[in-house]
Design a protein around this motif. Structure first.
Motif, PDB file in Angstrom:
ATOM      1  N   UNK A 102       0.725   6.273   6.787  1.00 37.45           N
ATOM      2  CA  UNK A 102      -0.106   5.553   5.809  1.00 37.45           C
ATOM      3  C   UNK A 102      -1.090   6.486   5.111  1.00 37.45           C
ATOM      4  N   UNK A 103      -1.267   6.261   3.826  1.00 32.81           N
ATOM      5  CA  UNK A 103      -2.280   6.994   3.067  1.00 32.81           C
ATOM      6  C   UNK A 103      -3.623   6.328   3.323  1.00 32.81           C
ATOM      7  N   UNK A 104      -4.661   7.123   3.500  1.00 35.45           N
ATOM      8  CA  UNK A 104      -5.987   6.597   3.811  1.00 35.45           C
ATOM      9  C   UNK A 104      -6.431   5.580   2.758  1.00 35.45           C
ATOM     10  N   UNK A 105      -7.129   4.556   3.221  1.00 31.04           N
ATOM     11  CA  UNK A 105      -7.561   3.487   2.320  1.00 31.04           C
ATOM     12  C   UNK A 105      -8.422   4.025   1.196  1.00 31.04           C
ATOM     13  N   UNK A 106      -9.265   4.991   1.498  1.00 35.77           N
ATOM     14  CA  UNK A 106     -10.147   5.541   0.449  1.00 35.77           C
ATOM     15  C   UNK A 106      -9.326   6.209  -0.654  1.00 35.77           C
ATOM     16  N   UNK A 107      -8.151   6.736  -0.285  1.00 37.17           N
ATOM     17  CA  UNK A 107      -7.279   7.349  -1.279  1.00 37.17           C
ATOM     18  C   UNK A 107      -6.611   6.272  -2.138  1.00 37.17           C
ATOM     19  N   UNK A 108      -6.164   5.207  -1.492  1.00 36.28           N
ATOM     20  CA  UNK A 108      -5.516   4.120  -2.235  1.00 36.28           C
ATOM     21  C   UNK A 108      -6.460   3.506  -3.256  1.00 36.28           C
ATOM     22  N   UNK A 109      -7.740   3.493  -2.949  1.00 40.32           N
ATOM     23  CA  UNK A 109      -8.714   2.895  -3.857  1.00 40.32           C
ATOM     24  C   UNK A 109      -8.977   3.754  -5.084  1.00 40.32           C
ATOM     25  N   UNK A 110      -8.508   5.002  -5.097  1.00 42.35           N
ATOM     26  CA  UNK A 110      -8.694   5.870  -6.258  1.00 42.35           C
ATOM     27  C   UNK A 110      -7.718   5.544  -7.383  1.00 42.35           C
ATOM     28  N   UNK A 162       0.847  -1.195   0.000  1.00 42.81           N
ATOM     29  CA  UNK A 162       0.000   0.000   0.000  1.00 42.81           C
ATOM     30  C   UNK A 162       0.879   1.240   0.000  1.00 42.81           C
ATOM     31  N   UNK A 163       0.239   2.390  -0.145  1.00 33.41           N
ATOM     32  CA  UNK A 163       0.952   3.654  -0.257  1.00 33.41           C
ATOM     33  C   UNK A 163       1.093   4.344   1.101  1.00 33.41           C
ATOM     34  N   UNK A 164       2.225   4.989   1.304  1.00 34.22           N
ATOM     35  CA  UNK A 164       2.472   5.814   2.489  1.00 34.22           C
ATOM     36  C   UNK A 164       3.084   7.128   2.020  1.00 34.22           C
ATOM     37  N   UNK A 165       2.999   8.128   2.870  1.00 35.36           N
ATOM     38  CA  UNK A 165       3.614   9.424   2.571  1.00 35.36           C
ATOM     39  C   UNK A 165       4.813   9.592   3.497  1.00 35.36           C
ATOM     40  N   UNK A 225       0.744  11.919  12.649  1.00 42.05           N
ATOM     41  CA  UNK A 225      -0.572  11.407  12.251  1.00 42.05           C
ATOM     42  C   UNK A 225      -0.548   9.891  12.081  1.00 42.05           C
ATOM     43  N   UNK A 226      -1.699   9.263  12.378  1.00 41.64           N
ATOM     44  CA  UNK A 226      -1.820   7.820  12.176  1.00 41.64           C
ATOM     45  C   UNK A 226      -2.160   7.482  10.724  1.00 41.64           C
ATOM     46  N   UNK A 227      -2.810   8.404  10.035  1.00 39.30           N
ATOM     47  CA  UNK A 227      -3.180   8.225   8.642  1.00 39.30           C
ATOM     48  C   UNK A 227      -3.332   9.616   8.040  1.00 39.30           C
ATOM     49  N   UNK A 228      -3.153   9.705   6.730  1.00 45.76           N
ATOM     50  CA  UNK A 228      -3.245  11.006   6.074  1.00 45.76           C
ATOM     51  C   UNK A 228      -4.064  10.871   4.796  1.00 45.76           C
ATOM     52  N   UNK A 229      -4.897  11.869   4.518  1.00 44.62           N
ATOM     53  CA  UNK A 229      -5.604  11.944   3.251  1.00 44.62           C
ATOM     54  C   UNK A 229      -4.761  12.732   2.262  1.00 44.62           C
ATOM     55  N   UNK A 230      -4.909  12.440   0.979  1.00 37.18           N
ATOM     56  CA  UNK A 230      -4.053  13.123   0.008  1.00 37.18           C
ATOM     57  C   UNK A 230      -4.336  14.619  -0.019  1.00 37.18           C
TER      58      UNK A 230
END
Length: 308
Positions: free
Chosen positions: A261-269, A165-168, A179-184
């Protein structure tokens, strides 16, 4: 002179007795005698001195013993080679891999194939990005490719080996480092350090896809670097952020870089970034089948350590 005659000759030469030689070969004594006579006729020389009480080798017979044994060894070697080729126990598998996540797999594959398939040789090469491997697979320069492949062309099959998966990657002093997770959208306006897009970098592709998906019209790529280590060094120097892989984060020890970690909803894009094995669909050789099978078994046996 044929193999059956050589086997008969060596049996008699070993026992110096036609009866015991016949028993060893599971034939009657009379056919064995005729076989020896035919061999002597073919060679134009007597191989044995025979009388009612004993059998002995002639000088010609003694000269034939070692060459005859060599012939049988060569025949056995040839039979074994053919059998190994048919069963997939011999040959060469050219494996090309990309990314640090593939390194444990390649190491396990190399160790395992040497132990379980010693007749199969692995020819290992690495690439900085996965795109060239596709061309080399289609050109029959590579048999198995390990990498992150998008839209494989017809003629190639693939299988996911390790999910990723993607991380920043951000500098330790960055506002999002805790942060525990980040949105793009939280980093869309940040400066980014990336691998060159033209090389076929998966992470750079995903970065720009995410930028356009969020209506940013692209991203602020302030600098390109030749490899991931250089990108992370620049992140640590606070030049910018970097879109990376979770597998890279697990193997990085730079104290000045934090991976969020990049948010799962972002990875699904965007398309996934899983590590795959790819190979040609047709004419899969037994050695390739053996290598693919070992990769699958390796993951099943060691999934907690290898997979995410």
């Amino acid at each position: 002179m044929d193999v059956r005659q050589i086997q008969a000759f060596l049996a008699v030469a070993e026992h110096l007795h036609f009866g015991r030689a016949a028993e060893q070969l599971f034939v009657a004594q009379a056919p064995l005698s005729r076989t020896i006579q035919a061999l002597e006729s073919d060679l134009g020389a007597r191989l044995f001195e025979r009388n009612t009480r004993s059998v002995s080798l002639t000088p010609a017979g003694k000269a034939l013993v070692q060459p005859a044994r060599a012939v049988l060894e060569a025949v056995s070697c040839a039979e074994s080679a053919v059998s190994a080729a048919v069963s997939g126990e011999s040959g060469t598998v050219r494996v090309e891999f990309c990314g640090v996540a593939a390194h444990p797999l390649v190491a396990a594959l190399s160790r395992g194939m040497r132990a379980d398939h010693p007749g199969i040789r692995l020819d290992l090469t690495s690439q900085a990005v996965s795109r060239p491997t596709i061309r080399r697979l289609l050109g029959e320069e590579v048999d198995v490719g390990l990498g992150r492949f998008d839209n494989l062309p017809p003629g190639l099959d693939s299988e996911v080996l390790i999910t990723d998966s993607l991380v920043v990657a951000v500098p330790r002093a960055h506002r999002l480092a805790g942060s525990h997770v980040v949105g793009f959208q939280d980093v869309a306006s940040e400066p980014f350090v990336s691998l060159p897009y033209v090389t076929g970098s998966v992470t750079t592709d995903r970065l720009w896809r995410l930028g356009y998906a969020h209506g940013a019209g692209g991203v602020n790529n302030v600098q390109f670097a030749p490899d991931t280590s250089s990108c992370l060094a620049l992140v640590g120097a606070e030049v910018g952020c970097h879109l990376a892989l979770r597998s890279v984060a697990r193997s990085t020890t730079n104290p000045n870089v934090v991976f969020v970690p990049l948010a799962q909803r972002e990875c699904e894009l965007v398309p996934d970034v899983h590590l795959r094995a790819a190979w040609r669909s047709v004419a899969v050789t037994p050695p390739v089948v053996a290598a693919l099978g070992y990769l699958r078994r390796c993951l099943q046996q060691d999934r907690p350590a290898v997979a995410s």
